[in-house]
Design a protein around this motif. Structure first.
Motif, PDB file in Angstrom:
ATOM      1  N   LYS A 147      57.633  66.375 -11.715  1.00 16.59           N
ATOM      2  CA  LYS A 147      56.907  67.482 -10.917  1.00 16.59           C
ATOM      3  C   LYS A 147      58.542  68.422 -11.225  1.00 16.59           C
ATOM      4  O   LYS A 147      59.627  68.789 -10.699  1.00 16.59           O
ATOM      5  CB  LYS A 147      56.592  67.705  -9.357  1.00 16.59           C
ATOM      6  N   LYS A 148      57.913  69.472 -11.937  1.00 19.40           N
ATOM      7  CA  LYS A 148      58.723  70.682 -12.220  1.00 19.40           C
ATOM      8  C   LYS A 148      59.104  72.002 -11.099  1.00 19.40           C
ATOM      9  O   LYS A 148      59.669  72.755 -11.190  1.00 19.40           O
ATOM     10  CB  LYS A 148      59.003  71.941 -13.404  1.00 19.40           C
ATOM     11  N   ARG A 149      58.013  72.177 -10.298  1.00 22.11           N
ATOM     12  CA  ARG A 149      58.455  73.053  -9.485  1.00 22.11           C
ATOM     13  C   ARG A 149      56.849  72.856  -8.137  1.00 22.11           C
ATOM     14  O   ARG A 149      56.490  72.064  -8.374  1.00 22.11           O
ATOM     15  CB  ARG A 149      57.441  74.056  -9.993  1.00 22.11           C
ATOM     16  N   GLY A 150      57.432  73.999  -7.003  1.00 23.73           N
ATOM     17  CA  GLY A 150      56.098  73.398  -6.593  1.00 23.73           C
ATOM     18  C   GLY A 150      56.482  72.110  -5.383  1.00 23.73           C
ATOM     19  O   GLY A 150      56.984  71.694  -5.543  1.00 23.73           O
ATOM     20  N   LEU A 151      55.106  71.943  -4.520  1.00 23.39           N
ATOM     21  CA  LEU A 151      54.914  70.948  -3.850  1.00 23.39           C
ATOM     22  C   LEU A 151      55.546  69.903  -5.119  1.00 23.39           C
ATOM     23  O   LEU A 151      54.866  68.885  -5.871  1.00 23.39           O
ATOM     24  CB  LEU A 151      53.881  70.308  -3.096  1.00 23.39           C
ATOM     25  N   GLY A 152      56.506  69.146  -4.410  1.00 19.24           N
ATOM     26  CA  GLY A 152      57.483  67.417  -4.559  1.00 19.24           C
ATOM     27  C   GLY A 152      57.951  67.855  -6.278  1.00 19.24           C
ATOM     28  O   GLY A 152      58.134  66.471  -6.861  1.00 19.24           O
ATOM     29  N   GLU A 153      59.183  68.972  -6.218  1.00 20.86           N
ATOM     30  CA  GLU A 153      59.177  69.633  -7.322  1.00 20.86           C
ATOM     31  C   GLU A 153      60.358  68.154  -6.972  1.00 20.86           C
ATOM     32  O   GLU A 153      61.156  67.853  -6.211  1.00 20.86           O
ATOM     33  CB  GLU A 153      60.043  70.277  -7.163  1.00 20.86           C
ATOM     34  N   GLY A 154      61.148  67.904  -8.398  1.00 26.25           N
ATOM     35  CA  GLY A 154      61.820  66.966  -8.551  1.00 26.25           C
ATOM     36  C   GLY A 154      61.379  65.326  -8.218  1.00 26.25           C
ATOM     37  O   GLY A 154      62.650  63.888  -8.336  1.00 26.25           O
ATOM     38  N   LYS A 155      60.046  64.715  -8.429  1.00 21.81           N
ATOM     39  CA  LYS A 155      59.245  63.963  -8.057  1.00 21.81           C
ATOM     40  C   LYS A 155      58.805  63.458  -9.517  1.00 21.81           C
ATOM     41  O   LYS A 155      58.151  63.908  -9.414  1.00 21.81           O
ATOM     42  CB  LYS A 155      58.899  64.368  -6.888  1.00 21.81           C
ATOM     43  N   TRP A 156      58.767  62.315  -9.365  1.00 16.13           N
ATOM     44  CA  TRP A 156      58.053  61.478 -10.699  1.00 16.13           C
ATOM     45  C   TRP A 156      56.488  61.450  -9.838  1.00 16.13           C
ATOM     46  O   TRP A 156      56.649  61.043  -8.615  1.00 16.13           O
ATOM     47  CB  TRP A 156      58.569  60.821 -11.457  1.00 16.13           C
ATOM     48  N   ASN A 157      55.154  61.627 -10.207  1.00 18.14           N
ATOM     49  CA  ASN A 157      54.460  61.419 -10.117  1.00 18.14           C
ATOM     50  C   ASN A 157      53.103  61.320 -10.838  1.00 18.14           C
ATOM     51  O   ASN A 157      53.510  61.552 -11.943  1.00 18.14           O
ATOM     52  CB  ASN A 157      53.725  62.221  -8.850  1.00 18.14           C
ATOM     53  N   GLY A 158      52.226  60.731 -11.050  1.00 18.22           N
ATOM     54  CA  GLY A 158      50.136  60.590 -11.162  1.00 18.22           C
ATOM     55  C   GLY A 158      50.403  62.617 -11.645  1.00 18.22           C
ATOM     56  O   GLY A 158      51.019  63.394 -10.925  1.00 18.22           O
ATOM     57  N   PHE A 159      49.082  62.623 -12.333  1.00 20.31           N
ATOM     58  CA  PHE A 159      49.286  64.178 -12.555  1.00 20.31           C
ATOM     59  C   PHE A 159      47.609  64.195 -11.849  1.00 20.31           C
ATOM     60  O   PHE A 159      46.742  63.518 -11.663  1.00 20.31           O
ATOM     61  CB  PHE A 159      48.188  64.572 -14.569  1.00 20.31           C
ATOM     62  N   GLY A 160      47.507  65.535 -10.857  1.00 19.24           N
ATOM     63  CA  GLY A 160      46.307  66.200 -10.217  1.00 19.24           C
ATOM     64  C   GLY A 160      46.346  67.164  -9.564  1.00 19.24           C
ATOM     65  O   GLY A 160      47.227  67.909  -9.625  1.00 19.24           O
ATOM     66  N   GLY A 161      45.638  66.953  -8.062  1.00 18.88           N
ATOM     67  CA  GLY A 161      45.304  68.338  -7.294  1.00 18.88           C
ATOM     68  C   GLY A 161      44.093  68.285  -6.791  1.00 18.88           C
ATOM     69  O   GLY A 161      43.876  68.028  -6.382  1.00 18.88           O
ATOM     70  N   LYS A 162      44.296  69.889  -6.338  1.00 20.54           N
ATOM     71  CA  LYS A 162      43.159  70.426  -5.272  1.00 20.54           C
ATOM     72  C   LYS A 162      41.886  70.492  -5.803  1.00 20.54           C
ATOM     73  O   LYS A 162      42.035  71.041  -6.949  1.00 20.54           O
ATOM     74  CB  LYS A 162      43.688  71.328  -4.184  1.00 20.54           C
ATOM     75  N   VAL A 163      40.888  70.388  -5.569  1.00 23.70           N
ATOM     76  CA  VAL A 163      39.553  70.366  -5.976  1.00 23.70           C
ATOM     77  C   VAL A 163      39.598  71.409  -6.124  1.00 23.70           C
ATOM     78  O   VAL A 163      39.000  72.005  -3.863  1.00 23.70           O
ATOM     79  CB  VAL A 163      38.905  69.051  -5.262  1.00 23.70           C
ATOM     80  N   GLU A 164      39.046  72.680  -6.578  1.00 20.70           N
ATOM     81  CA  GLU A 164      39.100  73.662  -6.646  1.00 20.70           C
ATOM     82  C   GLU A 164      37.304  74.286  -5.574  1.00 20.70           C
ATOM     83  O   GLU A 164      36.242  73.236  -6.430  1.00 20.70           O
ATOM     84  CB  GLU A 164      39.086  75.234  -7.605  1.00 20.70           C
ATOM     85  N   PHE A 165      36.700  74.892  -5.530  1.00 13.35           N
ATOM     86  CA  PHE A 165      35.913  75.218  -4.716  1.00 13.35           C
ATOM     87  C   PHE A 165      34.442  75.205  -5.878  1.00 13.35           C
ATOM     88  O   PHE A 165      35.014  75.936  -6.814  1.00 13.35           O
ATOM     89  CB  PHE A 165      35.581  76.656  -4.480  1.00 13.35           C
ATOM     90  N   GLY A 166      33.291  74.515  -6.151  1.00 14.55           N
ATOM     91  CA  GLY A 166      32.811  74.887  -7.262  1.00 14.55           C
ATOM     92  C   GLY A 166      32.798  73.357  -7.980  1.00 14.55           C
ATOM     93  O   GLY A 166      31.648  72.879  -8.622  1.00 14.55           O
ATOM     94  N   GLU A 167      33.800  72.855  -7.902  1.00 13.33           N
ATOM     95  CA  GLU A 167      34.263  72.171  -8.901  1.00 13.33           C
ATOM     96  C   GLU A 167      33.881  70.320  -8.272  1.00 13.33           C
ATOM     97  O   GLU A 167      33.669  69.970  -6.581  1.00 13.33           O
ATOM     98  CB  GLU A 167      35.785  71.163  -9.481  1.00 13.33           C
ATOM     99  N   THR A 168      33.591  69.003  -9.354  1.00 11.62           N
ATOM    100  CA  THR A 168      33.112  67.675  -8.529  1.00 11.62           C
ATOM    101  C   THR A 168      34.770  67.151  -8.557  1.00 11.62           C
ATOM    102  O   THR A 168      35.758  67.743  -9.051  1.00 11.62           O
ATOM    103  CB  THR A 168      32.064  67.202  -8.904  1.00 11.62           C
ATOM    104  N   VAL A 169      35.166  66.493  -7.850  1.00 17.03           N
ATOM    105  CA  VAL A 169      36.506  65.670  -8.262  1.00 17.03           C
ATOM    106  C   VAL A 169      36.701  64.943  -9.413  1.00 17.03           C
ATOM    107  O   VAL A 169      37.409  65.400  -9.300  1.00 17.03           O
ATOM    108  CB  VAL A 169      36.522  64.262  -6.562  1.00 17.03           C
ATOM    109  N   ILE A 170      35.695  64.603 -10.190  1.00 19.76           N
ATOM    110  CA  ILE A 170      35.945  64.470 -11.650  1.00 19.76           C
ATOM    111  C   ILE A 170      36.565  65.083 -11.909  1.00 19.76           C
ATOM    112  O   ILE A 170      37.576  64.999 -13.100  1.00 19.76           O
ATOM    113  CB  ILE A 170      34.972  63.208 -11.945  1.00 19.76           C
ATOM    114  N   GLN A 171      35.235  66.656 -12.364  1.00 17.21           N
ATOM    115  CA  GLN A 171      35.797  68.130 -12.974  1.00 17.21           C
ATOM    116  C   GLN A 171      37.307  68.031 -12.039  1.00 17.21           C
ATOM    117  O   GLN A 171      37.712  68.955 -13.143  1.00 17.21           O
ATOM    118  CB  GLN A 171      34.780  68.508 -12.102  1.00 17.21           C
ATOM    119  N   ALA A 172      37.566  67.861 -11.197  1.00 16.68           N
ATOM    120  CA  ALA A 172      39.062  68.907 -10.794  1.00 16.68           C
ATOM    121  C   ALA A 172      39.989  67.806 -11.444  1.00 16.68           C
ATOM    122  O   ALA A 172      40.925  68.408 -11.778  1.00 16.68           O
ATOM    123  CB  ALA A 172      39.450  68.664  -9.525  1.00 16.68           C
ATOM    124  N   ALA A 173      39.976  66.311 -11.612  1.00 18.84           N
ATOM    125  CA  ALA A 173      40.840  65.393 -11.775  1.00 18.84           C
ATOM    126  C   ALA A 173      40.707  65.637 -13.903  1.00 18.84           C
ATOM    127  O   ALA A 173      42.166  65.280 -13.872  1.00 18.84           O
ATOM    128  CB  ALA A 173      40.197  63.984 -12.285  1.00 18.84           C
TER     129      ALA A 173
END
Length: 153
Positions: free
Chosen positions: A20-46
């Motif tokens: 992660k290069k910026r924001g929450l978790g900067e400097g940590k290794w993680n998978g890829f993801g984030g917040k589900v936006e309004f109108g999206e399903t979980v799978i669409q957000a993923a």
């Protein structure tokens, strides 16, 4: 409750993580993801987050939901519900983005010391191939004070 996604991309005995290069978790290794936006399903957000953070394009049929993680915080922050997916088939070349720098790691050499503290607790269950549910509670300083991980059939 805030709803999030997390996609872990794997090939053979390797896992793709992003620094992660910026924001929450900067400097940590993680998978890829984030917040589900309004109108999206979980799978669409993923699918959207995976592409935005790594350049990877995955079809819905290529994401397998492996787990759900809930997180509760003593500091009054909204609880998190994180939907964890496995991806083994994707299109396009993996690309560094403004937010993440992707890198493959052998599953025996995952950089847990450079990740969120709960990763070392639930990643082994994910990597075992079993679906799971996990819950974590954090104190005011952000330390884990209670957790449970259940493997599902």
């Amino acid at each position: 409750m805030k709803i999030f996604t997390l996609v872990l991309v794997m090939r053979n005995s390797e896992i793709l993580l992003g620094l992660k290069k910026r924001g929450l978790g900067e400097g940590k290794w993680n998978g890829f993801g984030g917040k589900v936006e309004f109108g999206e399903t979980v799978i669409q957000a993923a699918i959207r987050e995976l592409c935005e953070e790594s350049g990877i394009v995955a079809d819905e049929c290529n994401l397998l939901q492996r787990g759900i993680i809930t997180m509760d915080f003593a500091n009054g922050e909204d609880s998190f519900e994180i939907h964890v997916f496995l991806c083994t088939n994707y299109k396009r070349e993996i690309t560094e983005t403004e937010e993440m720098k992707p890198q493959w790691f052998d599953i025996d050499h995952i950089p847990y010391d450079l990740m969120w503290s709960e990763a070392r607790l639930w990643y082994p269950v994910f990597l075992s191939g079993h679906p799971f549910e996990a819950s974590f509670s954090y104190d005011i300083q952000g330390h884990i004070i209670n957790h449970a991980i259940i493997q599902l059939p």
